[in-house]
Design a protein around this motif. Structure first.
Motif, PDB file in Angstrom:
ATOM      1  N   SER A   1      48.191 -11.665 -90.179  1.00 33.54           N
ATOM      2  CA  SER A   1      49.182 -10.862 -91.187  1.00 33.54           C
ATOM      3  C   SER A   1      48.375 -11.252 -92.425  1.00 33.54           C
ATOM      4  O   SER A   1      48.458 -10.269 -93.318  1.00 33.54           O
ATOM      5  N   ASP A   2      47.728 -12.486 -93.092  1.00 30.97           N
ATOM      6  CA  ASP A   2      47.245 -12.645 -94.156  1.00 30.97           C
ATOM      7  C   ASP A   2      45.844 -11.537 -94.139  1.00 30.97           C
ATOM      8  O   ASP A   2      45.584 -11.111 -95.175  1.00 30.97           O
ATOM      9  N   LEU A   3      45.103 -11.584 -93.172  1.00 25.34           N
ATOM     10  CA  LEU A   3      43.933 -10.611 -93.066  1.00 25.34           C
ATOM     11  C   LEU A   3      44.325  -9.073 -93.238  1.00 25.34           C
ATOM     12  O   LEU A   3      43.831  -8.582 -94.160  1.00 25.34           O
ATOM     13  N   HIS A   4      45.425  -8.783 -92.823  1.00 23.27           N
ATOM     14  CA  HIS A   4      46.055  -7.588 -92.893  1.00 23.27           C
ATOM     15  C   HIS A   4      46.262  -7.150 -94.277  1.00 23.27           C
ATOM     16  O   HIS A   4      45.598  -6.016 -94.880  1.00 23.27           O
ATOM     17  N   HIS A   5      46.934  -8.086 -95.038  1.00 32.59           N
ATOM     18  CA  HIS A   5      47.276  -7.952 -96.291  1.00 32.59           C
ATOM     19  C   HIS A   5      46.097  -7.964 -97.228  1.00 32.59           C
ATOM     20  O   HIS A   5      46.057  -7.053 -98.065  1.00 32.59           O
ATOM     21  N   LYS A   6      44.978  -8.721 -96.923  1.00 28.02           N
ATOM     22  CA  LYS A   6      43.835  -8.709 -98.007  1.00 28.02           C
ATOM     23  C   LYS A   6      43.122  -7.532 -97.803  1.00 28.02           C
ATOM     24  O   LYS A   6      42.409  -6.995 -98.544  1.00 28.02           O
ATOM     25  N   VAL A   7      43.039  -7.064 -96.153  1.00 31.59           N
ATOM     26  CA  VAL A   7      42.252  -5.849 -96.006  1.00 31.59           C
ATOM     27  C   VAL A   7      42.963  -4.576 -96.790  1.00 31.59           C
ATOM     28  O   VAL A   7      42.244  -3.604 -97.462  1.00 31.59           O
ATOM     29  N   VAL A   8      44.166  -4.470 -96.600  1.00 32.92           N
ATOM     30  CA  VAL A   8      44.981  -3.506 -97.440  1.00 32.92           C
ATOM     31  C   VAL A   8      44.685  -3.339 -98.737  1.00 32.92           C
ATOM     32  O   VAL A   8      44.668  -2.492 -99.403  1.00 32.92           O
ATOM     33  N   GLN A   9      44.949  -4.665 -99.386  1.00 24.75           N
ATOM     34  CA  GLN A   9      44.579  -5.048-100.868  1.00 24.75           C
ATOM     35  C   GLN A   9      43.096  -4.412-101.179  1.00 24.75           C
ATOM     36  O   GLN A   9      42.886  -3.787-102.305  1.00 24.75           O
ATOM     37  N   PHE A  10      42.316  -4.912-100.654  1.00 25.80           N
ATOM     38  CA  PHE A  10      40.860  -4.600-100.903  1.00 25.80           C
ATOM     39  C   PHE A  10      40.622  -3.207-100.700  1.00 25.80           C
ATOM     40  O   PHE A  10      39.685  -2.274-101.233  1.00 25.80           O
ATOM     41  N   ALA A  11      41.328  -2.641 -99.406  1.00 26.17           N
ATOM     42  CA  ALA A  11      41.124  -0.983 -99.298  1.00 26.17           C
ATOM     43  C   ALA A  11      41.675  -0.461-100.695  1.00 26.17           C
ATOM     44  O   ALA A  11      41.178   0.958-100.814  1.00 26.17           O
ATOM     45  N   ASN A  12      42.699  -0.829-101.346  1.00 22.59           N
ATOM     46  CA  ASN A  12      43.157  -0.086-102.333  1.00 22.59           C
ATOM     47  C   ASN A  12      42.346  -0.419-103.486  1.00 22.59           C
ATOM     48  O   ASN A  12      42.099   0.516-104.246  1.00 22.59           O
ATOM     49  N   VAL A  13      41.531  -1.432-103.527  1.00 25.39           N
ATOM     50  CA  VAL A  13      40.579  -1.763-104.607  1.00 25.39           C
ATOM     51  C   VAL A  13      39.404  -0.489-104.539  1.00 25.39           C
ATOM     52  O   VAL A  13      38.908  -0.094-105.576  1.00 25.39           O
ATOM     53  N   LEU A  14      38.859  -0.533-103.306  1.00 22.04           N
ATOM     54  CA  LEU A  14      37.958   0.597-102.986  1.00 22.04           C
ATOM     55  C   LEU A  14      38.428   1.988-103.396  1.00 22.04           C
ATOM     56  O   LEU A  14      37.829   2.537-104.151  1.00 22.04           O
ATOM     57  N   LYS A  15      39.761   2.173-103.094  1.00 16.29           N
ATOM     58  CA  LYS A  15      40.320   3.568-103.573  1.00 16.29           C
ATOM     59  C   LYS A  15      40.204   3.589-104.981  1.00 16.29           C
ATOM     60  O   LYS A  15      39.796   4.818-105.650  1.00 16.29           O
ATOM     61  N   ASN A  16      40.914   2.617-105.649  1.00 20.86           N
ATOM     62  CA  ASN A  16      40.811   2.893-107.166  1.00 20.86           C
ATOM     63  C   ASN A  16      39.550   2.938-107.648  1.00 20.86           C
ATOM     64  O   ASN A  16      39.221   3.299-108.750  1.00 20.86           O
ATOM     65  N   ASN A  17      38.446   2.599-107.110  1.00 17.35           N
ATOM     66  CA  ASN A  17      37.197   2.504-107.426  1.00 17.35           C
ATOM     67  C   ASN A  17      36.476   3.755-107.122  1.00 17.35           C
ATOM     68  O   ASN A  17      35.253   3.954-107.272  1.00 17.35           O
ATOM     69  N   GLY A  18      36.994   4.791-106.435  1.00 13.80           N
ATOM     70  CA  GLY A  18      36.487   6.260-106.085  1.00 13.80           C
ATOM     71  C   GLY A  18      35.969   6.204-105.094  1.00 13.80           C
ATOM     72  O   GLY A  18      35.287   7.267-104.409  1.00 13.80           O
TER      73      GLY A  18
END
Ligand code: WTA
Length: 638
Positions: A99-116
């Motif tokens: 569940s931590d890994l899922h959370h961190k991947v989702v979070q960083f996936a959003n970082v990637l999206k925010n960065n275009g």
């Protein structure tokens, strides 16, 4: 998780292999059914090896990260997905649950999206072995972008070449990386690479070593700052992008016979099915096992057997940041003991190098948790095999000698731990779905037992490469044109009386140095960049630890003649600059000329024999323009 496709007996192996040949589509449809698909496929397989065009599970919709993360949350959420052992044993290790890994991947996936970053974009990842490397890879896959991980030992020039080839607009890196007692300034290497790559619009930088770095306004952002932004947005979810089974998942560059590395392309569905299937069967993974693959995620072994295979199977996968010999040569055994590792998967070069330290570093560690040992990347010599068996496995752990390639995505020929018999220095038998053939130089199939030939595969398996990025013709000529109708591996191979396969090494101009693939042409190109070098020829020679060493014959302009040893060091330094330290020649011999045929072709066969020290079996030199050069080279051998 249970694995309905797990093979438990030799009879089941034979039955599975036979079914996979008689009815490949039925066989792989059954295996694929135990994965999570948003939509089932329309066709299991469509293929021809002429274009080539291979499609597995086309029309099927999925996201590999849903298979590696989301589907485990219910049953395995609180179980470690990753264990991270830092370079410095004094620093705290990290346990990252599913569940931590899922959370961190989702979070960083959003970082990637925010960065275009968008679906289909290429994202280059150049990081040390930290958990965030796994997070970056999975986050990229989650939003449907294509990752291209570059091993942290490659130079700025190598990175620039790869970025250009992949037209990657995004880079993820660290300030620096720790490896043993070294600190590698990754961001600064990226900065050098980006001078030539103006098309890179964003660089996300993780803090690891606190090495001072230069951050370019508008282009460079800190990982940690970007995560904070996502947190202030309330940590929104990032549902996985729906991918077609045949959408590209990643590009991984590897060396071939030409000077330019090839971007091997793997796709989502077949790669997922085959890496998981092979992981479970070769290592005989059982739920709860701790799996430690010592490869770097920058190579295919790390992609398939640190990340995707184990995570999709719900395993606990150990990521080690450091090197086997630091702070001492007992580090692997320390890690095995500390985390009670059950499966250890490493390379012959590591085993040989550790053998050199004797049994002292092994003996104070409890290795009783080990159940299965694996070897990959190069032929394992019998001495190393027995050392591994006796001193690490204590004679009770099956050793799997796994043969495969970047282009294969997963293990193709190997015994299945404890299920099919091992034979020292033999990869043994093909996995279900894999149909090896040996051919002679003309492409005639060599049938029967106790025979040698060039190793080809005559039927596609789900994780075969689909193309080489941006240049499909190159994929065709490299792998499918030498022997029409067959995938050619570039390896020579022997088949014994029982049908076991033994890989004898490359038959093309590719070297295998410490388990790393290096094209001789690439090394020559780098050497030739040095002022004063007129021309060069590079061959491999047997090396006790590295398997193969790099031997360079160099014609040097006499007007530049300086102290020879200094020049040697300068040339080696040039190679490190252009490619990376892994391609640094071990031996450099200056020669007046190279042995060439009348048509100007370098006779490498002769140079290879001399480097191998087999000067008595050089063979016919009468076709050479000037046979006397051979004597001169022989006399000057290092
Ligand atoms: C060699 C690594 C003998 C082989 C997974 C192959 C091996 C090349 C073995 C691929 C093995 C890999 N026994 N040789 N068990 N495994 N090789 O692409 O020459 O880095 O063609 O993939 O390594 O190297 P690559």
């Amino acid at each position: 998780m249970s694995f309905p496709y797990q093979i438990k007996t030799k009879e089941q192996y034979i039955a599975a292999w036979e079914k996979s040949v008689a009815d490949p589509e039925g066989f792989w449809a059954d295996v694929a059914s135990s994965f999570l698909w948003r939509k089932r496929w329309d066709n299991v397989l469509q293929w021809n090896f002429t274009e080539p065009n291979v499609k597995w599970f086309s029309g099927g919709k999925l996201n590999i990260t849903e298979n590696c993360l989301d589907r485990h949350l219910g049953s395995l959420g609180s179980k470690p997905a990753l264990i991270w052992e830092p370079n410095d044993p004094e620093e705290h290790h990290r346990l990252i649950t599913y569940s931590d890994l899922h959370h961190k991947v989702v979070q960083f996936a959003n970082v990637l999206k925010n960065n275009g970053v968008k679906k289909g974009d290429r994202v280059c990842i150049y990081m040390g072995m930290v958990p965030e490397l796994a997070i970056a890879v999975l986050a990229t896959a989650r939003i449907g972008a294509i990752h291209s991980v570059i091993f942290g030992g490659f130079s700025a020039q190598s990175i620039a070449d790869r970025l250009q080839d992949a037209q990657a607009n995004f880079v993820i890196t660290c300030d620096g990386a720790y490896r043993g007692n070294k600190e590698i300034p990754l961001k600064s290497v990226i900065d050098d690479a980006l001078v030539q790559c103006r098309f890179v619009t964003k660089v996300i930088v993780l803090t690891r070593t606190h090495t001072p770095v230069s951050m370019i306004k508008g282009r460079d952002v800190w990982w940690e700052d970007e995560i904070k932004k996502v947190e202030t947005m309330g940590n929104p979810d990032c549902p996985a992008e729906e991918m077609d089974a045949e959408d590209p998942l990643f590009i991984l560059y590897t060396s071939g016979s030409t000077g330019k590395p090839k971007g091997v392309v793997h796709t989502c569905g077949g790669y997922m099915v085959y890496t998981t299937y092979s992981f479970v069967n070769v290592f005989q993974y059982n739920p709860g096992d701790i799996h430690f693959c010592t490869a770097d995620i920058g190579w295919i072994t790390g992609h398939s057997y640190i990340l995707y295979g184990p995570l999709s199977a719900g395993a606990t996968s150990l990521i080690f940041e450091g090197v086997p010999t630091w702070p001492d040569a007992g580090r692997f055994w320390d890690i095995v003991d500390k985390y009670k590792v059950n499966i250890l998967y490493t390379a012959p070069t590591a085993i040989r190098s550790l053998m050199g330290y004797g049994l002292g570093p092994v003996k104070d560690h409890d290795l009783s948790s080990l159940k299965v040992l694996g070897s990959v990347g190069e032929p394992i010599n019998e001495e190393a095999w027995h050392w591994y068996d006796e001193n690490i496995g204590k004679g009770r752990c099956p050793i799997v000698d796994t043969w495969w390639q970047t282009e294969n995505g997963g293990i193709l020929i190997s015994n299945l731990a404890g299920v099919t018999p091992a034979k020292p220095s033999y990869a043994t038998l093909p996995l279900p779905g894999v149909q090896p053939v040996l051919v002679d130089e003309q492409g005639n199939e060599i049938t029967g037992k106790d025979v040698s030939g060039n190793l080809c595969i005559k039927f596609p398996w789900p994780s075969i490469l689909r193309t080489t990025y941006g240049d499909h013709e190159r994929c065709r000529t490299n792998y499918f044109a030498t022997y029409p109708g067959l995938y050619f591996t570039g390896d020579g191979c022997y088949r014994d009386a029982d049908g076991n396969y033994r890989i004898t090494g490359r038959v093309d101009d590719v070297l295998n140095v410490s388990g790393h693939r290096i094209g001789t042409a690439e090394v020559e190109n780098a050497i030739n960049m040095h002022t004063g070098v007129v021309e060069s020829a590079v061959v491999g020679y047997p090396h006790d630890i590295k398997g193969q060493g790099i031997y360079a014959y160099i014609v040097y302009d006499s007007t530049h003649q300086e102290e020879q040893n200094l020049t040697r060091q300068d040339i080696a330094q040039t190679v490190t600059r252009i490619i990376g330290a892994i391609a640094r020649p071990d031996k450099i011999q200056f020669v007046n000329s190279l042995p060439k045929t009348r048509s100007g072709k370098i006779m490498r066969r002769i140079l290879r024999k001399i480097a191998e020290g087999e000067t008595d079996s050089i063979g016919d030199t009468s076709t050479l323009l000037d046979p006397s050069v051979v004597e001169e080279i022989k006399n000057g051998k290092i």
